[in-house]
Scaffold this motif. Structure first.
Motif, PDB file in Angstrom:
ATOM      1  N   TYR A  18       0.592  -1.218   0.146  1.00  0.00           N
ATOM      2  CA  TYR A  18      -0.411   0.206   0.164  1.00  0.00           C
ATOM      3  C   TYR A  18       0.478   1.286   0.008  1.00  0.00           C
ATOM      4  CZ  TYR A  18      -3.661   3.352   1.652  1.00  0.00           C
ATOM      5  OH  TYR A  18      -4.438   4.460   1.051  1.00  0.00           O
ATOM      6  N   VAL A  21       2.309   1.788  -2.936  1.00  0.00           N
ATOM      7  CA  VAL A  21       2.113   2.022  -4.145  1.00  0.00           C
ATOM      8  C   VAL A  21       1.844   3.741  -4.150  1.00  0.00           C
ATOM      9  CG1 VAL A  21      -0.616   2.492  -5.442  1.00  0.00           C
ATOM     10  CG2 VAL A  21       0.782   0.350  -5.055  1.00  0.00           C
ATOM     11  N   TRP A  25       2.358   6.478  -7.329  1.00  0.00           N
ATOM     12  CA  TRP A  25       1.277   7.535  -7.061  1.00  0.00           C
ATOM     13  C   TRP A  25       1.182   8.605  -6.769  1.00  0.00           C
ATOM     14  CZ3 TRP A  25      -2.609   4.134  -9.966  1.00  0.00           C
ATOM     15  CH2 TRP A  25      -3.460   5.369  -9.774  1.00  0.00           C
ATOM     16  N   VAL A 128      -6.279   0.693  -7.150  1.00  0.00           N
ATOM     17  CA  VAL A 128      -5.112   0.252  -7.290  1.00  0.00           C
ATOM     18  C   VAL A 128      -4.387  -0.399  -6.223  1.00  0.00           C
ATOM     19  CG1 VAL A 128      -2.484  -0.323  -7.818  1.00  0.00           C
ATOM     20  CG2 VAL A 128      -4.632   0.877  -9.305  1.00  0.00           C
ATOM     21  N   SER A 129      -4.476   0.172  -4.674  1.00  0.00           N
ATOM     22  CA  SER A 129      -3.203  -0.197  -3.545  1.00  0.00           C
ATOM     23  C   SER A 129      -4.584  -1.833  -2.507  1.00  0.00           C
ATOM     24  CB  SER A 129      -3.290   0.057  -2.456  1.00  0.00           C
ATOM     25  OG  SER A 129      -2.788   1.623  -2.689  1.00  0.00           O
TER      26      SER A 129
END
Length: 141
Positions: A18, A21, A25, A128-129
């Motif tokens: 997490y 990402v 990100w 996504v996470s």
């Protein structure tokens, strides 16, 4: 009723994923767009209330909590529906995102006047996470 046994290494790894990402990100991938949406500059970020290490530590703690709860939901899904493997993790991550995370994030757009692009950017990062976390947890919990 059996006690739910959670693999804490899987929870730890999911929290690390997490954070990874998020670092990508909001760093090299969409960092400039995020800064523009929230009205920050590299200079103004230096005057944030928390030091970067404090924010990262707080973010990691919240990621651990999210991974731990997601692991429990996945375990309950497996107990109810049987082991669906990767699909269980992906579905749990998606429905958790849609039902709880995205709806909560939408409040920033609806009630705080934040830009819709910020909702899309943050919502996509969360999706996504949670998909990655769900996949890791389903395969390793």
């Amino acid at each position: 009723m059996e006690a739910v046994v959670i693999n804490y290494w899987a929870v730890f790894l999911a929290a690390i994923a997490y954070m990874a990402v998020g670092m990508l990100w909001y760093g090299p991938v969409f960092g400039k767009q995020w800064q523009a949406f929230v009205g920050l500059t590299p200079e103004s970020m230096k005057s944030m209330p928390l030091a970067p290490w404090q924010a990262m530590l707080g973010g990691f703690v919240t990621a651990l909590v999210m991974a731990y709860v997601l692991a429990h939901v996945i375990k309950m899904s497996v107990a109810t529906f049987g082991d669906l493997g990767l699909m269980t993790g992906l579905m749990t991550g998606f429905w958790s995102w849609l039902g709880f995370v995205l709806t909560t994030q939408a409040g920033s757009f609806l009630w705080e006047g934040k830009k819709f692009g910020l909702l899309v950017l943050n919502g996509a990062a969360s999706l996504v996470s949670l998909l990655i976390m769900g996949a890791l947890l389903a395969l390793w919990v």
